[in-house]
Design a protein around this motif. Structure first.
Motif, mmCIF file in Angstrom:
data_model
loop_
_atom_site.group_PDB
_atom_site.id
_atom_site.type_symbol
_atom_site.label_atom_id
_atom_site.label_comp_id
_atom_site.label_asym_id
_atom_site.label_seq_id
_atom_site.Cartn_x
_atom_site.Cartn_y
_atom_site.Cartn_z
ATOM 1 N N UNK A 45 0.848 -1.194 0.000
ATOM 2 C CA UNK A 45 0.000 0.000 0.000
ATOM 3 C C UNK A 45 0.886 1.248 0.000
ATOM 4 N N UNK A 46 1.691 1.401 1.060
ATOM 5 C CA UNK A 46 2.500 2.617 1.233
ATOM 6 C C UNK A 46 3.530 2.836 0.132
ATOM 7 N N UNK A 47 4.334 1.806 -0.121
ATOM 8 C CA UNK A 47 5.453 2.005 -1.046
ATOM 9 C C UNK A 47 4.923 2.303 -2.446
ATOM 10 N N UNK A 48 3.969 1.491 -2.892
ATOM 11 C CA UNK A 48 3.445 1.667 -4.254
ATOM 12 C C UNK A 48 2.746 3.020 -4.389
ATOM 13 N N UNK A 49 1.893 3.331 -3.429
ATOM 14 C CA UNK A 49 1.117 4.576 -3.569
ATOM 15 C C UNK A 49 1.981 5.804 -3.335
ATOM 16 N N UNK A 50 2.999 5.694 -2.498
ATOM 17 C CA UNK A 50 3.855 6.878 -2.332
ATOM 18 C C UNK A 50 4.742 7.070 -3.555
ATOM 19 N N UNK A 51 5.120 5.994 -4.244
ATOM 20 C CA UNK A 51 5.802 6.171 -5.533
ATOM 21 C C UNK A 51 4.855 6.816 -6.541
ATOM 22 N N UNK A 52 3.579 6.393 -6.521
ATOM 23 C CA UNK A 52 2.606 7.014 -7.442
ATOM 24 C C UNK A 52 2.469 8.507 -7.155
ATOM 25 N N UNK A 92 12.434 4.445 -16.115
ATOM 26 C CA UNK A 92 12.902 3.729 -14.915
ATOM 27 C C UNK A 92 11.821 2.744 -14.482
ATOM 28 N N UNK A 93 12.233 1.748 -13.693
ATOM 29 C CA UNK A 93 11.257 0.808 -13.113
ATOM 30 C C UNK A 93 11.471 0.736 -11.610
ATOM 31 N N UNK A 94 10.373 0.600 -10.890
ATOM 32 C CA UNK A 94 10.398 0.362 -9.445
ATOM 33 C C UNK A 94 9.883 -1.060 -9.257
ATOM 34 N N UNK A 115 14.810 -0.521 -6.162
ATOM 35 C CA UNK A 115 14.340 -1.682 -5.407
ATOM 36 C C UNK A 115 13.324 -1.242 -4.349
ATOM 37 N N UNK A 116 12.097 -1.748 -4.479
ATOM 38 C CA UNK A 116 11.034 -1.434 -3.508
ATOM 39 C C UNK A 116 10.834 -2.604 -2.544
ATOM 40 N N UNK A 117 11.844 -3.474 -2.430
ATOM 41 C CA UNK A 117 11.781 -4.617 -1.513
ATOM 42 C C UNK A 117 12.045 -5.907 -2.260
#
Ligand code: CP
Length: 295
Positions: A45-52, A92-94, A115-117
């Motif tokens: 939730x956090x990582x993906x949406x904060x990247x968005x 770029x890719x996350x 790297x997001x994990x």
């Protein structure tokens, strides 16, 4: 240039990202005019949406991707998926993936990987936002007692933060059930009561039931290892509570402490947006500073 591990950043590089995030939070405008793809093969939730949100704030267009509705279902590999994003025009890719060091398979790419994990490996952007939160609070990392408590062996957040905080001058201490200790981390383990007394920063970790073969069988985890109301009273007046979230309320922390005065849990999430804007900016810079996987 990639950001794969916190260990690939020098202290100067870390401070530059934290300074950039500070400037972004104080109205520095970013217009990156780029396209990114967020490839999340594990839930977030956090990582993906904060990247968005970071992309929206920085003029970055996003290619939408969900593994369940993509050709991953037909057996397409991670490598071919990333090559496809590159061919379509992503700059770029996350990536979040359950496999530790998934990025070692991603050679022959000309676009940065953030790297997001990676499984139980590392979570470098979480570490950077945690460092930003601690620096906002205390101004410096030197001689701060930072206790990381919980499911250490399964935690990519613990690993990234322990390495970074140690290098930046903090005293890192760990608390864990014996079976969740990670002997590869060169830091002392202490008891939770002692941890509450000495910590300037008490960083709690989520019990990662999805990574346990038998699930969490400790019915009394909160009383035995977690932050109870009683233990919170042992903490120094200036100490803060952190947690990368999602939080198992009533497991690693009493639910009423999640939003207490000394909790910085939602501030961490807020800081994640500016940190990820700063990271995207740095990774997109030609000749940028971040670790290059090809070396
Ligand atoms: N802290 C963190 O990585 O949260 P998500 O799994 O929701 O992204």
């Amino acid at each position: 240039m990639n950001l794969l591990s916190i260990q690939d950043l020098s202290n100067e590089q870390i401070y530059r990202i934290l300074d950039d995030a500070h400037a972004i939070q104080h109205n520095r405008e970013l217009a990156l005019n780029a396209t990114g793809a967020l490839l999340f093969y594990e839930p977030s939730t956090r990582t993906k949406m904060s990247f968005e949100m970071a992309c929206m704030n920085s003029g970055v267009n996003l290619l939408s991707f969900t593994p369940e509705t993509s050709s991953v279902i037909k057996g397409e590999s991670l490598y071919d998926t990333v090559k496809t994003m590159e061919a379509l025009g992503a700059n770029f890719v996350v990536i979040r993936h359950k496999q530790e060091k998934y990025f070692e398979k991603l050679r022959n790419l000309s676009i940065p990987i953030i790297n997001a994990g990676d499984g139980t490996g590392e979570h470098p952007t979480q570490s950077l936002l945690d460092l930003h939160t601690i620096r906002q609070e205390f101004g410096s990392f030197h001689n701060l007692n930072v206790v990381i408590s919980g499911d250490i062996i399964h935690s990519r957040v613990a690993r990234s933060n322990a390495y970074a905080l140690d290098r930046l001058g903090a005293n890192v201490l760990l608390v864990s059930k014996p079976e969740w200790r990670d002997s590869s981390l060169p830091f002392d383990y202490i008891e939770m009561d002692e941890a509450c007394k000495v910590a300037d920063v008490l960083m709690l970790l989520r019990v990662q039931k999805e990574r346990h073969s038998l699930g969490n069988q400790d019915e009394n985890y909160l009383e035995n290892y977690g932050l109870t109301l009683q233990r919170e009273k042992l903490m120094k007046p200036s100490s803060i509570i952190m947690h990368p979230a999602p939080v198992n309320r009533g497991v690693e922390i009493d639910s009423s402490l999640v939003e207490c005065e000394r909790s910085r849990i939602f501030k961490q999430m807020k800081n994640g947006v500016a940190i990820r804007q700063a990271v995207i900016q740095v990774c997109l810079q030609k000749g940028g500073i971040i670790y290059d996987i090809t070396h």
